[in-house]
Write an enzyme that holds these catalytic residues in place. Sequence first.
Site, mmCIF file in Angstrom:
data_model
loop_
_atom_site.group_PDB
_atom_site.id
_atom_site.type_symbol
_atom_site.label_atom_id
_atom_site.label_comp_id
_atom_site.label_asym_id
_atom_site.label_seq_id
_atom_site.Cartn_x
_atom_site.Cartn_y
_atom_site.Cartn_z
ATOM 1 N N ARG A 159 54.210 -9.901 30.865
ATOM 2 C CA ARG A 159 54.950 -11.126 30.935
ATOM 3 C C ARG A 159 55.846 -11.098 32.573
ATOM 4 N NH1 ARG A 159 56.591 -9.695 25.935
ATOM 5 N NH2 ARG A 159 55.951 -11.050 24.114
ATOM 6 N N LYS A 182 60.060 -8.963 24.440
ATOM 7 C CA LYS A 182 60.904 -9.982 23.899
ATOM 8 C C LYS A 182 61.642 -9.111 22.516
ATOM 9 C CE LYS A 182 58.552 -14.315 24.653
ATOM 10 N NZ LYS A 182 58.144 -15.483 24.223
ATOM 11 N N HIS A 250 51.152 -16.790 33.255
ATOM 12 C CA HIS A 250 51.063 -16.422 31.856
ATOM 13 C C HIS A 250 49.782 -16.405 31.518
ATOM 14 C CE1 HIS A 250 53.491 -15.273 28.756
ATOM 15 N NE2 HIS A 250 52.783 -15.955 27.658
ATOM 16 N N ARG A 253 48.173 -13.144 31.662
ATOM 17 C CA ARG A 253 48.300 -12.368 30.571
ATOM 18 C C ARG A 253 47.191 -12.774 29.536
ATOM 19 N NH1 ARG A 253 52.307 -9.487 27.088
ATOM 20 N NH2 ARG A 253 52.921 -10.806 25.198
ATOM 21 N N HIS A 276 53.149 -8.201 20.689
ATOM 22 C CA HIS A 276 53.080 -9.143 19.655
ATOM 23 C C HIS A 276 53.421 -8.714 18.262
ATOM 24 C CE1 HIS A 276 50.319 -12.098 21.669
ATOM 25 N NE2 HIS A 276 51.346 -12.218 22.292
ATOM 26 N N TYR A 285 46.254 -16.200 21.462
ATOM 27 C CA TYR A 285 46.118 -15.727 22.995
ATOM 28 C C TYR A 285 44.711 -15.549 23.466
ATOM 29 C CZ TYR A 285 50.790 -14.739 24.956
ATOM 30 O OH TYR A 285 51.937 -15.034 25.706
#
Length: 304
Positions: A159, A182, A250, A253, A276, A285
């Site tokens: 990211r 995250k 993004h 990615r 994830h 994705y």
Amino acid sequence: MLSPGLADALEAWLRQLGAIEGASPATVTAYRTDVVGFLSFLQQHFGDSAGTGVVAQVGLRDMRAWMAHERARGLSSRSLARALSSVKSFARWLAQRDGFEPTAILSARSPKFRRKLPRPLSVDAARSVVDLAAAQAREPWVAARDTAVVTLLWGCGLRISEALGLTGAHADPGTALRITGKGGKERMVPVLPAARDAVCAYAAACPFELTPDAPLFRGVRGGALNPRLVQKVIESARLQLGLPASATPHALRHSFATHLLDAGGDLRAIQELLGHGSLSTTQAYTAVDTARLMEVYSRAHPRG
């Protein structure tokens, strides 16, 4: 304004999210906004601002009334679904603390919405974006910096916040990077030789001292590189190449994941590389169709 009881409960829950569950400041802020809106509605709806007991009174009709209220003020299905998820999380915590049954809140159905699938770039387009990132800079060290950042986004699937969160300790990233993503989740990401070379070339050219605890990527005045500058570099490359507006940092990615899968990569392994929590997120994705997933599945499954 929330009653003192509700405000205190909300702050206690948010503190737990940040301190114990590792939610990022941005996530905590989003949760706060969502739940404050819900609790404010309940106070007006019930005409009662006495305390947390108002949450225990909520029934399905009350949940429908809140959701209709949110719709009426223009909230999209996606935003309402997120708000409902926040509310359920808070209600679950409060019910456990105060000893009531939050069935009506937890059983409320989330509105349906179509997820916007990411649009990965082709291999050639991604490579062209990396090449053009360097061509736009006026100073050689800035060109090296932009190349390094964009290469990390595509070559390592980082990211933008993760790439810009690297410090001088990563001036030579070696063969792998330990990334905190995250929710404070850590993962190991292999570093391709091209990505390592790009970062090392930037570190050698950077005019500022890259101490281990200071940001690796710097702006022209020596401060931490602003993510908006990276966005502008890729936006300029996008316009020059005639790529769609979806070609963002993004998207690189997304492209990392898709190109790995196209090369025969395992979906579970790609999930780990991206950090994830859910395989379904990785599937979205990679933007691959069902036929491609079935092909991977049948190759890997012992009964295939």
